[in-house]
Motif scaffolding. Sequence first.
Motif, PDB file in Angstrom:
ATOM      1  N   ASN A   1      61.759  43.161  29.459  1.00  0.00           N
ATOM      2  CA  ASN A   1      61.264  44.297  31.667  1.00  0.00           C
ATOM      3  C   ASN A   1      60.467  43.627  32.244  1.00  0.00           C
ATOM      4  OD1 ASN A   1      63.528  45.930  29.865  1.00  0.00           O
ATOM      5  ND2 ASN A   1      61.686  46.763  28.668  1.00  0.00           N
ATOM      6  N   THR A   2      59.460  42.871  31.538  1.00  0.00           N
ATOM      7  CA  THR A   2      58.076  42.520  32.650  1.00  0.00           C
ATOM      8  C   THR A   2      58.627  41.573  33.185  1.00  0.00           C
ATOM      9  OG1 THR A   2      56.965  42.584  30.679  1.00  0.00           O
ATOM     10  CG2 THR A   2      55.652  41.632  32.059  1.00  0.00           C
ATOM     11  N   LYS A   3      58.310  41.937  34.923  1.00  0.00           N
ATOM     12  CA  LYS A   3      58.724  41.246  36.014  1.00  0.00           C
ATOM     13  C   LYS A   3      57.852  40.356  36.854  1.00  0.00           C
ATOM     14  CE  LYS A   3      63.817  41.976  34.958  1.00  0.00           C
ATOM     15  NZ  LYS A   3      63.587  42.619  34.074  1.00  0.00           N
ATOM     16  N   LEU A   4      56.538  40.907  37.347  1.00  0.00           N
ATOM     17  CA  LEU A   4      55.346  41.027  37.566  1.00  0.00           C
ATOM     18  C   LEU A   4      53.503  41.353  37.466  1.00  0.00           C
ATOM     19  CD1 LEU A   4      54.704  40.689  40.700  1.00  0.00           C
ATOM     20  CD2 LEU A   4      54.582  43.407  41.491  1.00  0.00           C
ATOM     21  N   ILE A   5      52.890  39.996  37.393  1.00  0.00           N
ATOM     22  CA  ILE A   5      51.955  39.940  37.280  1.00  0.00           C
ATOM     23  C   ILE A   5      51.119  40.419  38.997  1.00  0.00           C
ATOM     24  CG2 ILE A   5      49.750  39.303  36.780  1.00  0.00           C
ATOM     25  CD1 ILE A   5      51.639  37.479  34.777  1.00  0.00           C
ATOM     26  N   TRP A   6      50.626  41.760  39.275  1.00  0.00           N
ATOM     27  CA  TRP A   6      49.397  41.831  40.162  1.00  0.00           C
ATOM     28  C   TRP A   6      48.549  41.525  40.310  1.00  0.00           C
ATOM     29  CZ3 TRP A   6      51.718  42.551  45.019  1.00  0.00           C
ATOM     30  CH2 TRP A   6      50.163  43.335  45.668  1.00  0.00           C
ATOM     31  N   LEU A   7      47.436  40.650  40.808  1.00  0.00           N
ATOM     32  CA  LEU A   7      45.759  40.876  40.477  1.00  0.00           C
ATOM     33  C   LEU A   7      45.523  40.217  41.438  1.00  0.00           C
ATOM     34  CD1 LEU A   7      44.616  37.572  40.750  1.00  0.00           C
ATOM     35  CD2 LEU A   7      45.794  36.894  38.571  1.00  0.00           C
ATOM     36  N   GLU A   8      44.141  40.765  41.988  1.00  0.00           N
ATOM     37  CA  GLU A   8      43.252  40.784  42.535  1.00  0.00           C
ATOM     38  C   GLU A   8      42.233  40.158  42.115  1.00  0.00           C
ATOM     39  OE1 GLU A   8      41.469  44.060  43.861  1.00  0.00           O
ATOM     40  OE2 GLU A   8      42.628  45.645  44.552  1.00  0.00           O
ATOM     41  N   THR A   9      41.398  38.707  42.951  1.00  0.00           N
ATOM     42  CA  THR A   9      40.603  37.967  42.509  1.00  0.00           C
ATOM     43  C   THR A   9      39.592  37.294  43.782  1.00  0.00           C
ATOM     44  OG1 THR A   9      39.388  36.500  41.556  1.00  0.00           O
ATOM     45  CG2 THR A   9      41.453  35.790  42.490  1.00  0.00           C
ATOM     46  N   PRO A  10      38.292  37.926  44.258  1.00  0.00           N
ATOM     47  CA  PRO A  10      37.363  38.605  43.395  1.00  0.00           C
ATOM     48  C   PRO A  10      38.016  39.805  43.114  1.00  0.00           C
ATOM     49  CG  PRO A  10      36.173  36.933  44.299  1.00  0.00           C
ATOM     50  CD  PRO A  10      37.570  37.419  44.984  1.00  0.00           C
ATOM     51  N   THR A  11      37.880  41.254  42.524  1.00  0.00           N
ATOM     52  CA  THR A  11      38.170  42.371  42.204  1.00  0.00           C
ATOM     53  C   THR A  11      37.706  43.645  43.194  1.00  0.00           C
ATOM     54  OG1 THR A  11      37.255  43.289  40.296  1.00  0.00           O
ATOM     55  CG2 THR A  11      38.806  41.778  39.901  1.00  0.00           C
ATOM     56  N   ASN A  12      38.602  44.752  43.798  1.00  0.00           N
ATOM     57  CA  ASN A  12      37.676  45.512  44.160  1.00  0.00           C
ATOM     58  C   ASN A  12      37.571  46.584  43.637  1.00  0.00           C
ATOM     59  OD1 ASN A  12      36.836  47.332  46.391  1.00  0.00           O
ATOM     60  ND2 ASN A  12      39.138  47.097  47.781  1.00  0.00           N
ATOM     61  N   PRO A  13      36.613  47.366  43.061  1.00  0.00           N
ATOM     62  CA  PRO A  13      34.963  46.844  43.791  1.00  0.00           C
ATOM     63  C   PRO A  13      34.103  45.847  42.902  1.00  0.00           C
ATOM     64  CG  PRO A  13      34.863  48.907  43.066  1.00  0.00           C
ATOM     65  CD  PRO A  13      36.151  48.494  42.497  1.00  0.00           C
TER      66      PRO A  13
END
Length: 379
Positions: free
Chosen positions: A134-146
Amino acid sequence: MKFGTKAIHAGVEPDPSTGAIMTPIYQTSTYVQASPGDHKGYEYSRTHNPTRDALQKSIAALENGNHGLCFSSGLAAIDAVIKLLSPGDEVIAANDLYGGTYRMFTKVFAKYGIKFHFVSLEKADSISELINKNTKLIWLETPTNPMMNIIDIAAVSEIAKKHNLLLAVDNTFATPYLQNPMDMGADIVMHSVTKYLGGHSDVVMGALVVNDEKLKDDLAFIQNSCGATPGPQDCFLVLRGIKTLHIRMDRHCENGRKVAEFLKDHPKVENVYWPGLESHPNHEVAKKQMKDFGGMISFTLKGDSKAEAFRIMESFRFFSLAESLGGIESMVNHPATMTHASIPREERLKIGLLDSLIRLSVGIEDADDLIADLKAALA
């Protein structure tokens, strides 16, 4: 074409009717048609607008992408990405991300049957055990907040491609000047244009950049159908802001380094989170995927006193206590009660987001004045 040249010229052409060097503000809602359907590409400004088109081309070029789409806010851009999914789909997201993103995922889309897993992504291997059919998407920030954590985009991309998943990267903190996720395998790059791309704290906007034509068409359909599009005046302001992005980011980085070094040695400071410090976790990854380390810094106080954090933030002269970041002026923020208040305290504490955590957006003022301001506030 080098970045500084792209920032000034990419996506921008002289106005064909007047030769104006700046893209005009096409302040119109609709366009006259010679006959039904004969609209030369423009029929209604929710769908297309020449000022917005120029900005979308510019942002795509900066990210080394093929297609750009602008939205009325960063959250509207994220909203469009999640609308690509269906009930029952699952998303893997970093457990340290912008509070507004977390709020949207958990309070808006979760009730429509989309499941979100929040995990540490600093070690890419942690992703694999969560992937299922069922996995469809990986969502990430880099650098992350905060917390300013660094995630290895190329390593996550390798896993995403192995399992045929979309990888979306929020590149707001780094900007395309410091980091280009598409070059490392990302399928979607997102920006809160409100921040560094606009750069002057006078616009609210979001953007997505993609390479795939079908993905662009799907997102453009959502953009038009749901209507969260920016106006031409805001697009004009961002086009103007982008022209100095590279110059501003150099100064943000220079000042960020000086402020981080000052805070690292201050007796009242417990931890400093800035990826340019050699002691920062994944510093080597940051060196690999970033040109420099930016002007975003977080730090905690010895004793973790929320009251002391408030006293410090209320004492600044040049650091303005405000939401947002990425403007030419320096800002200070208390994530626990401001940008990340929507995240439950127990979840915040798991990732180190303490009550005394203070987030700085280091501007382009004189660094000596900023350090003097910090010294006085921390006294």
